[in-house]
Structure formats: structure tokens, C-alpha cells
Scaffold this motif. Structure first.
Motif, PDB file in Angstrom:
ATOM      1  N   LEU A   1       0.821  -1.212   0.000  1.00 33.61           N
ATOM      2  CA  LEU A   1       0.000   0.000   0.000  1.00 33.61           C
ATOM      3  C   LEU A   1       0.854   1.260   0.000  1.00 33.61           C
ATOM      4  O   LEU A   1       0.364   2.342  -0.295  1.00 33.61           O
ATOM      5  CB  LEU A   1      -0.936   0.001   1.210  1.00 33.61           C
ATOM      6  N   ALA A   2       2.117   1.119   0.321  1.00 35.33           N
ATOM      7  CA  ALA A   2       2.995   2.284   0.308  1.00 35.33           C
ATOM      8  C   ALA A   2       3.148   2.824  -1.117  1.00 35.33           C
ATOM      9  O   ALA A   2       3.277   4.020  -1.321  1.00 35.33           O
ATOM     10  CB  ALA A   2       4.358   1.928   0.876  1.00 35.33           C
ATOM     11  N   ASP A   3       3.109   1.919  -2.092  1.00 35.35           N
ATOM     12  CA  ASP A   3       3.282   2.362  -3.483  1.00 35.35           C
ATOM     13  C   ASP A   3       2.525   1.435  -4.433  1.00 35.35           C
ATOM     14  O   ASP A   3       3.129   0.564  -5.057  1.00 35.35           O
ATOM     15  CB  ASP A   3       4.773   2.382  -3.833  1.00 35.35           C
ATOM     16  N   PRO A   4       1.218   1.614  -4.541  1.00 33.90           N
ATOM     17  CA  PRO A   4       0.413   0.739  -5.390  1.00 33.90           C
ATOM     18  C   PRO A   4       0.826   0.784  -6.868  1.00 33.90           C
ATOM     19  O   PRO A   4       0.748  -0.221  -7.566  1.00 33.90           O
ATOM     20  CB  PRO A   4      -1.012   1.269  -5.223  1.00 33.90           C
ATOM     21  N   ALA A   5       1.286   1.949  -7.321  1.00 30.08           N
ATOM     22  CA  ALA A   5       1.695   2.049  -8.725  1.00 30.08           C
ATOM     23  C   ALA A   5       2.895   1.139  -8.987  1.00 30.08           C
ATOM     24  O   ALA A   5       2.963   0.463 -10.013  1.00 30.08           O
ATOM     25  CB  ALA A   5       2.034   3.485  -9.078  1.00 30.08           C
TER      26      ALA A   5
ATOM     27  N   ARG B   1       3.219  -2.225 -11.441  1.00 32.16           N
ATOM     28  CA  ARG B   1       4.279  -2.486 -12.418  1.00 32.16           C
ATOM     29  C   ARG B   1       4.910  -3.845 -12.178  1.00 32.16           C
ATOM     30  O   ARG B   1       5.282  -4.558 -13.110  1.00 32.16           O
ATOM     31  CB  ARG B   1       5.353  -1.403 -12.358  1.00 32.16           C
TER      32      ARG B   1
ATOM     33  N   ASP C   1      -3.812  -3.140 -12.539  1.00 31.08           N
ATOM     34  CA  ASP C   1      -4.045  -1.928 -11.757  1.00 31.08           C
ATOM     35  C   ASP C   1      -5.097  -2.181 -10.678  1.00 31.08           C
ATOM     36  O   ASP C   1      -4.968  -1.709  -9.552  1.00 31.08           O
ATOM     37  CB  ASP C   1      -4.495  -0.786 -12.674  1.00 31.08           C
ATOM     38  N   MET C   2      -6.108  -2.929 -11.031  1.00 27.66           N
ATOM     39  CA  MET C   2      -7.157  -3.223 -10.048  1.00 27.66           C
ATOM     40  C   MET C   2      -6.623  -4.117  -8.935  1.00 27.66           C
ATOM     41  O   MET C   2      -6.878  -3.886  -7.752  1.00 27.66           O
ATOM     42  CB  MET C   2      -8.344  -3.897 -10.742  1.00 27.66           C
TER      43      MET C   2
ATOM     44  N   VAL D   1      -4.535  -2.287  -6.288  1.00 33.51           N
ATOM     45  CA  VAL D   1      -5.182  -1.534  -5.210  1.00 33.51           C
ATOM     46  C   VAL D   1      -6.060  -2.417  -4.337  1.00 33.51           C
ATOM     47  O   VAL D   1      -6.425  -2.036  -3.232  1.00 33.51           O
ATOM     48  CB  VAL D   1      -6.033  -0.349  -5.762  1.00 33.51           C
ATOM     49  N   TYR D   2      -6.394  -3.600  -4.827  1.00 30.41           N
ATOM     50  CA  TYR D   2      -7.322  -4.460  -4.103  1.00 30.41           C
ATOM     51  C   TYR D   2      -6.609  -5.507  -3.239  1.00 30.41           C
ATOM     52  O   TYR D   2      -6.913  -5.683  -2.060  1.00 30.41           O
ATOM     53  CB  TYR D   2      -8.248  -5.154  -5.110  1.00 30.41           C
TER      54      TYR D   2
ATOM     55  N   TRP E   1      -5.342  -4.878   0.384  1.00 29.24           N
ATOM     56  CA  TRP E   1      -6.379  -4.802   1.404  1.00 29.24           C
ATOM     57  C   TRP E   1      -6.853  -6.180   1.826  1.00 29.24           C
ATOM     58  O   TRP E   1      -7.148  -6.433   2.997  1.00 29.24           O
ATOM     59  CB  TRP E   1      -7.563  -3.963   0.898  1.00 29.24           C
ATOM     60  N   VAL E   2      -6.928  -7.085   0.876  1.00 30.90           N
ATOM     61  CA  VAL E   2      -7.307  -8.454   1.223  1.00 30.90           C
ATOM     62  C   VAL E   2      -6.253  -9.053   2.146  1.00 30.90           C
ATOM     63  O   VAL E   2      -6.559  -9.763   3.112  1.00 30.90           O
ATOM     64  CB  VAL E   2      -7.478  -9.330  -0.038  1.00 30.90           C
TER      65      VAL E   2
ATOM     66  N   LEU F   1      -6.684  -7.217   5.667  1.00 26.60           N
ATOM     67  CA  LEU F   1      -7.913  -7.564   6.394  1.00 26.60           C
ATOM     68  C   LEU F   1      -7.995  -9.052   6.707  1.00 26.60           C
ATOM     69  O   LEU F   1      -8.500  -9.441   7.768  1.00 26.60           O
ATOM     70  CB  LEU F   1      -9.135  -7.083   5.614  1.00 26.60           C
ATOM     71  N   SER F   2      -7.497  -9.891   5.812  1.00 30.40           N
ATOM     72  CA  SER F   2      -7.504 -11.324   6.127  1.00 30.40           C
ATOM     73  C   SER F   2      -6.512 -11.598   7.260  1.00 30.40           C
ATOM     74  O   SER F   2      -6.745 -12.466   8.109  1.00 30.40           O
ATOM     75  CB  SER F   2      -7.175 -12.163   4.895  1.00 30.40           C
TER      76      SER F   2
ATOM     77  N   SER G   1      11.650  -8.546 -10.118  1.00 32.42           N
ATOM     78  CA  SER G   1      11.659  -8.434  -8.668  1.00 32.42           C
ATOM     79  C   SER G   1      10.298  -8.889  -8.180  1.00 32.42           C
ATOM     80  O   SER G   1       9.281  -8.571  -8.756  1.00 32.42           O
ATOM     81  CB  SER G   1      11.951  -6.998  -8.235  1.00 32.42           C
TER      82      SER G   1
ATOM     83  N   CYS H   1     -13.315  -5.510   1.160  1.00 33.78           N
ATOM     84  CA  CYS H   1     -12.061  -4.922   0.703  1.00 33.78           C
ATOM     85  C   CYS H   1     -12.246  -3.998  -0.485  1.00 33.78           C
ATOM     86  O   CYS H   1     -11.331  -3.246  -0.845  1.00 33.78           O
ATOM     87  CB  CYS H   1     -11.073  -6.025   0.329  1.00 33.78           C
TER      88      CYS H   1
ATOM     89  N   ARG I   1       0.166   7.609  -4.866  1.00 38.77           N
ATOM     90  CA  ARG I   1       0.895   6.739  -5.777  1.00 38.77           C
ATOM     91  C   ARG I   1      -0.029   5.666  -6.350  1.00 38.77           C
ATOM     92  O   ARG I   1       0.371   4.534  -6.556  1.00 38.77           O
ATOM     93  CB  ARG I   1       2.051   6.059  -5.056  1.00 38.77           C
TER      94      ARG I   1
ATOM     95  N   TYR J   1      -3.598   4.591 -10.989  1.00 37.44           N
ATOM     96  CA  TYR J   1      -4.496   5.320 -11.875  1.00 37.44           C
ATOM     97  C   TYR J   1      -4.112   6.780 -12.014  1.00 37.44           C
ATOM     98  O   TYR J   1      -4.720   7.528 -12.751  1.00 37.44           O
ATOM     99  CB  TYR J   1      -5.939   5.219 -11.372  1.00 37.44           C
TER     100      TYR J   1
END
Lengths: 147, 147
Positions: free
Chosen positions: A31-35, A39, A53-54, A57-58, A61-62, A65-66, A105, B15, B28, B31
Motif C-alpha cells: 500500500l505504500a506504493d500501489p503504482a 508495475r 491496476d485493479m 489496489v485491491y 487490502w485483502v 484484512l484477512s 523483482s 475490501c 501513488r 491510476y
């Protein structure tokens, strides 16, 4: 019997704590750098960018939360099941990249540059997978409503 | 079993909201930086762009961290091949040709490969070389720059 059940509960708790820690850490780092994570998924060349991309970001979180759900008494099996699912996918993706000889990587812990030794990464994920499986099985065996 | 299934679905659905929030607001987010231009290059601490490395001109020793096959097919003119697998052999040449007060720029295939960082870290940690950096974008960046 009583003593055995007690030890089992402690062992399960340790596994839950450990696995939760790993997943929460992994999710937070991504989450620190989703972009950047997006990549890294691109690099596997398995899925289209739109999907990556989806997922970028998703998925974190899974993971978070899991991981947290793993520590809740009633959500353990659901959390562990989701994690097992994720790990199977990760192992498959790594194996696929390995077979194709991709030099990438890992993206396992977000943008922190990890040495991509495929064997080690897959082995580590297998250990996590077995741990989650053990938790699933152990919680069921435990038969005590509140773990 | 059914309860677990519902919990799994519930968690996966839960999520979605933070994922959307991440996509929308995260500085970041994948999108955000849609353009493929140079404007949003995020460099790691030990990375340099091709432009920077070229500006150093003769004060650079290029180190190729890809496979030997890749190196022999094509490499940056004057580059030394150094891979983790054949360390001693390549290292000798690197040490011979490291420019005084110059830089060692390690590259591998692309933006996403890990081999260059591995080699760069070893050069810094094991050999004690100070001015070692990784080429952002790797061989791909070089080729693009040649066009």
C-alpha cells in the motif's frame, strides 16, 4: 486430553499471529506504493494491465484484512482460506515466471527490493500455505467455539 | 462450511471500498500517473536515470548483470559482464577498470529486474566500492535511448 488441547491452542495462536503478521506486513508494504506494485504485476506478463491496476489496489487490502481476521475468534477459517487461495495464486505466478525465465523483482513486499531467487520464494510461500492449512485444520479439530 | 463461505465473500466484498479509495486518493495510485513520459519516474535511492549516467561520460564503468547469453548478443559498449553466478571472473575486470572518482553503473534487462540491484549491493557490501548505482530501466532504457 486437556493438556493436549491446551498446547494445540497455543500452537494455533502462534501460527495465527505469525501468519497474520506476515500478511499484514506484506499488505501494508504494497500500500505504500500501489503504482509500483502494479508495475511488478505487469512484469509477470500474465494478465492485462487493466486487471493489474485493479489487483494492485485491491490485493493489499485483502492481505491486511484477512491477516487481521485471522486473529478474530470466529473468522479464522475464512481468513485462512482466503490466504491459502492467494498463496496458491502467488506460487503459480512465480512458477510461471520461473519457467519462462523472467528476471523480475518479486513484488512480495511492495517496493522493497528483494532478491528474486525463485526457489526460495516458492518455498517460502509453500511454508505459508502449509501454515494456513494447518490453522484451518487445527481450528476445526479444536471444537471449542471461541478460539 | 456455509458460514465460512459467507465470511469469505463478506471479507472479499469488504475490501472493495478501501481499494476504490486507494485507487482514487492514493498519491501513488496506479491510476494517477497514466502518461508514459518521463515526468513521473520514481527512482530508488541507488538508481540513476540513463540521462544522468550518460552525463558522467567517461567516468562510468558499465556493469552488465544479465545472463551471459544476453551480454554476448549485445551490451553497452565497454561494459563488463558480472553476474552472481560467475562472480570472481567478472569482479577482477571490474576492479581493474573502475574509473578513479568515477561511477559503476549496473544494469540488467529492464525496470523490473532484480539482478542489477543484487550485483550492486554485493559490490558495495562485499567489495567496498562506494559509487555504485543501478541504471533505472536497464538495458531497455539504453536501447530506447539509442533510437
Amino acid at each position: 486430553m486437556e493438556g493436549g488441547a491446551g498446547i494445540m491452542r497455543i500452537v494455533l495462536w502462534l501460527f495465527r499471529l505469525g501468519l497474520a503478521g506476515v500478511f499484514i506486513y506484506a499488505g501494508v508494504m504494497k500500500l505504500a506504493d500501489p503504482a509500483a506494485f502494479a508495475r511488478e504485476i505487469d512484469a509477470y506478463r500474465l494478465t492485462p494491465k487493466v486487471l493489474n491496476d485493479m489487483v494492485a489496489v485491491y490485493l493489499p487490502w485483502v492481505e491486511v484484512l484477512s491477516g487481521a481476521a485471522l486473529l478474530l475468534p470466529r473468522a479464522v477459517r475464512a481468513a485462512a482460506s482466503i490466504q491459502m487461495g492467494m498463496l496458491v495464486v502467488f506460487i503459480a505466478a512465480l512458477a510461471s515466471a520461473w519457467i519462462r525465465g523472467l528476471d523480475i523483482s518479486c513484488g512480495c513486499f511492495g517496493a522493497s527490493a528483494e532478491v528474486a531467487s525463485y526457489g526460495w520464494l516458492i518455498a517460502r510461500n509453500i511454508v505459508l500455505l502449509l501454515s494456513a492449512g494447518f490453522i484451518c485444520w487445527g481450528i476445526r479439530q479444536d471444537r471449542i467455539p471461541r478460539a | 462450511m456455509r458460514r465460512t463461505l459467507w465470511q469469505v465473500v463478506g471479507l472479499l466484498v469488504l475490501c472493495v471500498l478501501p481499494a476504490v479509495a486507494t485507487a482514487w486518493w492514493h498519491p501513488r495510485s496506479p491510476y494517477r500517473a497514466e502518461e508514459s513520459g518521463n515526468s513521473t519516474v520514481v527512482l530508488a535511492d541507488d538508481e540513476v536515470t540513463l540521462a544522468t549516467a550518460l552525463a558522467w561520460e567517461k567516468a562510468v564503468l558499465w556493469v552488465d548483470a544479465r545472463s551471459q547469453a544476453d551480454f554476448e548478443a549485445q551490451h553497452i559498449p565497454g561494459a563488463v559482464w558480472l553476474s552472481a553466478g560467475e562472480w570472481e571472473a567478472g569482479l577482477f575486470e571490474v576492479l581493474e577498470r573502475v574509473p578513479e572518482d568515477g561511477w559503476v553503473v549496473v544494469y540488467c534487462g529492464s525496470e523490473r529486474c532484480g539482478a542489477s540491484r543484487e550485483v550492486a549491493d554485493r559490490l558495495r557490501d562485499e567489495v567496498g566500492l562506494k559509487r555504485v548505482v543501478v541504471l533505472h530501466g536497464g538495458w531497455d532504457a539504453w536501447k530506447a535511448g539509442q533510437e
